[in-house]
Design an enzyme around this catalytic site. Structure first.
Site, PDB file in Angstrom:
ATOM      1  N   ASP A  13      96.884   0.783  20.989  1.00  0.00           N
ATOM      2  CA  ASP A  13      95.641   0.848  21.768  1.00  0.00           C
ATOM      3  C   ASP A  13      95.452   2.230  22.383  1.00  0.00           C
ATOM      4  OD1 ASP A  13      95.147  -1.766  21.137  1.00  0.00           O
ATOM      5  OD2 ASP A  13      95.947  -2.582  22.998  1.00  0.00           O
TER       6      ASP A  13
ATOM      7  N   TYR B  72      87.064  -2.451  22.502  1.00  0.00           N
ATOM      8  CA  TYR B  72      88.299  -2.572  23.293  1.00  0.00           C
ATOM      9  C   TYR B  72      88.019  -3.132  24.675  1.00  0.00           C
ATOM     10  CZ  TYR B  72      92.976  -1.459  24.913  1.00  0.00           C
ATOM     11  OH  TYR B  72      94.257  -1.557  25.398  1.00  0.00           O
TER      12      TYR B  72
END
Length: 767
Positions: A82, A287
């Site tokens: 991420d 995200y």
């Protein structure tokens, strides 16, 4: 030999990405962090510049071994964890453990898991951002220092097995302070006056409501006002039309998504983040950890196209939102759908609801303002200074409200304003009735998870990735409980003028009803008080927020992480030593509530070995009676009557089959006792209020379960003493008075006599 190895954080994400990259790429998951600070001792060498000692946990060694082998067999390794600081740190740890050169390792990031985003990331790789890694490393080291040094102080000075954390302790403080505000709040009464008017419009009677612009303190004042209204005339003195508009809220950030989904669906922040994570990994949304309200140009264009085709050009209004939150750490987008044309998805009910919420909020953010007209009418009363005011609102153009309306923390406090009849100055509406209702000032509301997240964000405490784990931690540690309150009954006075007569009556309402609100436990309050006294700096809201700013400066390369930690520790460690030299907190100190009318002995409450307890007697060495406080009860405000009620157990609720049915609380929780046997109560059963009928139901359910357990799974005619049975801990073999555990690999229904005898022989041999 593989051409490319791509390492992501989760298996779900790996599957989605592998579909986009094709046969030349192998995509594997690290299953989150592959190493962390050593759990042996502190895990940090303070004397060597706070050097961290990292280790690979036992449950990650197999994953690391597989990744190591794949990395050696691959020409190129891509680290695709991420894009936040946590993800950057994971990428760095992978590079370290797998022996990858930082300058040669390709780091790729993307805001959404779509083919275009993934391919674009592969075309534009970068190296690991060591500044962001250091910011995350600083957070981890500082939090370990605080927890490692502060928790033992609590063990020695307050109570064993306690723990403290930099952000968690401050979050508990917020909840404790709110609870004390509620405890210290003194409600005052007032009288609110409303009137129901009516006018004749085109031969029809039209009703509307108005409220007096003054509130009375006493019943006498309210009644005197109604007396004056008996013969009064009412005249419209002013009619004002105010055009106004409502603008849509910005697209979701992590915090606002947690707040809105918490309010609308009653989900906990950890549930929201878990569902959002699944939506992201499935490629449905961007995200889910972000401070940004920004939308990409492509997303704005796609939203406009969808709005125009669904609602028409007049409903579209392109908007660019700017991030206002202090210290927003990520420069990417708000949480939005990956594909704007997709208004629904396949998935669980929770996934569908959360996705729809995100889709509607994003689309609404690019829609036109709602245009309204607010009408305010003043109605004067002959011979009096007070006036009635009627408010109305008409929606002229619904705009974004056609799709989405933002919720508020307490829905009961809001309501749509009525549409008023076309009144004009000089009109004389007739009164149907005037009511003065007794009302009470409200104490501050307890935090919900959503409102606590908002408060933490407003104070600059924590970041998108920390809100959910912070709240989960303080609940799991027993400092805070999330619960419901049924509310209490309250009487209030209603004085009404109707048809020239004044009537007075008493009505009843339920107040204080709560759902999923946070309140502190006794130990949470005790720890907070101690930390406030001994570690005021750590508990200071501004200090905690400033630490977050320093992490931001490290991430931007403006500050060295070692300098930041060194400065912090230089102030922090001496306070630990000072606290250790101080006297322990008298956690066992009692609060005396009064005298038990039955025994004449003192009733008190205190924190005992297993938590807060009420106590009767115990003076001068005599034996005392103890009873645990109920969930939600606090030592600070429990009453004598509530404490005495705790001693009502065990209690007999009646007879069943000629034998007493007794309710009590034992070592393993609340129970029903009947005929020498015990049956546990369900979590939803209250031992203080459960009735005989429910107790009998539990007894019979237990009998049925026991009967099913005693039915053999399998028998063997040639060996009648051998049975395969269902036990409390699973299937087992019973043979000649002895029991034998079944290996997990065996299916009970398929066991042959030979296999059973083999298991028995092996078990006897091992003994």
């Amino acid at each position: 030999m593989h051409e490319n190895l791509v390492i992501v954080e989760s298996p779900a994400k790996a599957k989605t990405i592998e579909k986009f990259l094709g046969k030349d790429y192998v995509v594997k998951s690290s299953f989150g962090h592959i190493r962390d600070l050593s759990k042996k001792e502190l895990g940090i060498d303070i004397d060597k510049g706070f050097t961290p000692h990292y280790e690979i946990p036992a449950d990650k060694k197999k994953v690391v071994a597989e990744l190591n082998k794949l990395a050696k067999d691959s020409k190129t390794v891509w680290l695709a964890s991420d894009e936040d600081r946590e993800g950057e740190a994971i990428a760095w740890h992978l590079a370290q453990v797998l022996g990858l050169k930082i300058e040669d390792t390709k780091r790729i990031v993307f805001h959404e898991i779509t083919k275009k985003a993934i391919l674009n990331a592969v075309e534009n790789p970068r190296t690991i951002d060591i500044n962001r890694v250091n910011a995350q490393q600083a957070r981890r080291i500082l939090d370990r220092l605080v927890g490692f040094e502060l928790s033992p102080v609590l063990w020695r000075k307050v109570k064993p097995s306690l723990s403290a954390g930099r952000v968690q302790s401050v979050a508990v403080r917020l909840v404790v302070e709110r609870e004390r505000e509620i405890m210290n709040f003194v409600s005052t009464t007032y009288y609110r006056v409303t009137a129901n008017f009516y006018v004749q419009i085109d031969g029809k009677t039209v009703k509307f409501r108005a409220e007096l612009n003054k509130r009375f303190e006493t019943s006498e004042q309210a009644r005197a006002f109604l007396e004056k209204c008996k013969d009064a005339d009412f005249t419209v003195a002013k009619v004002e039309h105010k055009p106004s508009k409502k603008s849509p809220a910005a697209p979701f950030t992590t915090s606002t998504l947690q707040q809105e989904a918490g309010r609308k669906f009653g989900m906990s922040v950890s549930q929201i983040m878990s569902v959002a994570q699944k939506l992201y990994e499935s490629g449905y949304i961007t995200y889910m950890r972000t401070d940004s309200v920004n939308l990409s140009g492509q997303a704005i264009a796609a939203a406009k196209e969808q709005i125009v085709s669904s609602f028409g050009e007049k409903y579209s209004q392109v908007r660019n939102y700017k991030t206002k939150s202090k210290g927003a750490q990520e420069a990417h987008e708000a949480i939005r759908p990956s594909y704007m044309e997709k208004s629904t998805i396949d998935g669980t009910p929770q996934e569908k609801r959360l996705y729809e919420l995100i889709w509607k909020r994003t689309m609404a953010s690019q829609m036109a303002d709602a245009l309204t007209e607010r009408t305010v009418v003043d109605i004067v009363i002959s011979g009096q200074e007070e006036k009635f005011v009627a408010n109305g609102e008409v929606v002229k153009f619904d705009g974004f409200l056609r799709l989405y309306s933002e919720s508020v923390e307490d829905e009961t406090e809001t309501g749509e304003e009525a549409i008023l009849p076309p009144l004009k100055v000089g009109d004389k509406p007739m009164v149907k009735d005037i009511t003065a209702a007794q009302r009470f000032t409200q104490s501050p509301a307890r935090y919900s998870e959503a409102s606590l997240v908002k408060q933490l964000e407003d104070l600059g405490i924590g970041r998108p990735s920390t809100y959910a784990p912070t709240i989960s931690t303080i609940i799991n540690r027993g400092y805070i409980i999330r619960g419901n309150r049924d509310g209490v009954s309250r009487k209030y006075e209603v004085i009404k003028l109707e048809n020239g007569d004044i009537s007075v009556k008493t009505e009843e309402e339920t107040v204080g009803r709560e759902k999923n609100k946070l309140s502190p436990t006794d130990i949470g309050m005790l720890v907070t008080d101690y930390l406030n006294e001994q570690f005021s700096t750590i508990m200071d809201y501004n200090f905690t927020a400033n630490v977050e700013k320093e992490f931001d400066e490290i991430a931007e390369g403006k500050k060295k992480w070692v300098d930041m930690i060194s400065e912090f520790y230089g102030h922090f460690h001496p306070t630990i030593e000072h606290a250790l030299d101080g006297a322990p907190v008298k956690s066992s100190q009692s609060r005396v509530l009064g005298i038990d009318p039955k025994s004449g002995k003192t009733v008190s409450v205190k924190i005992g070995r297993f938590g807060p307890v009420a106590q009767i007697g115990g003076d001068n060495g005599e034996k005392a009676q103890f009873a645990s406080l109920k969930k939600g009860q606090l030592i600070a405000n429990i009453t004598l009557e509530e404490a005495l009620d705790l001693f009502s157990l065990p209690r007999t609720v009646g007879e069943f089959e000629g034998k007493e049915v007794v309710i009590g609380v034992g070592k393993f929780g609340p129970y029903v006792r009947h005929d020498g046997k015990f049956v546990s109560l369900a979590k939803t059963d209250d031992p203080y209020t459960i009735e005989l009928s429910r107790a009998i139901q539990l007894i019979e359910e237990k009998r049925l379960k026991d009967a099913v357990k005693n039915i053999p799974i399998k028998t063997y005619p040639s060996e009648p003493e051998l049975l395969v049975l269902n036990g409390r801990y699973g299937p087992y073999i019973s043979y000649k008075g002895k029991n034998y555990r079944l290996p997990k690999s065996n299916v009970p229904e398929d066991l042959t006599l030979e296999q059973c005898m083999e298991i028995i022989a092996k078990s006897d041999k091992s003994k």
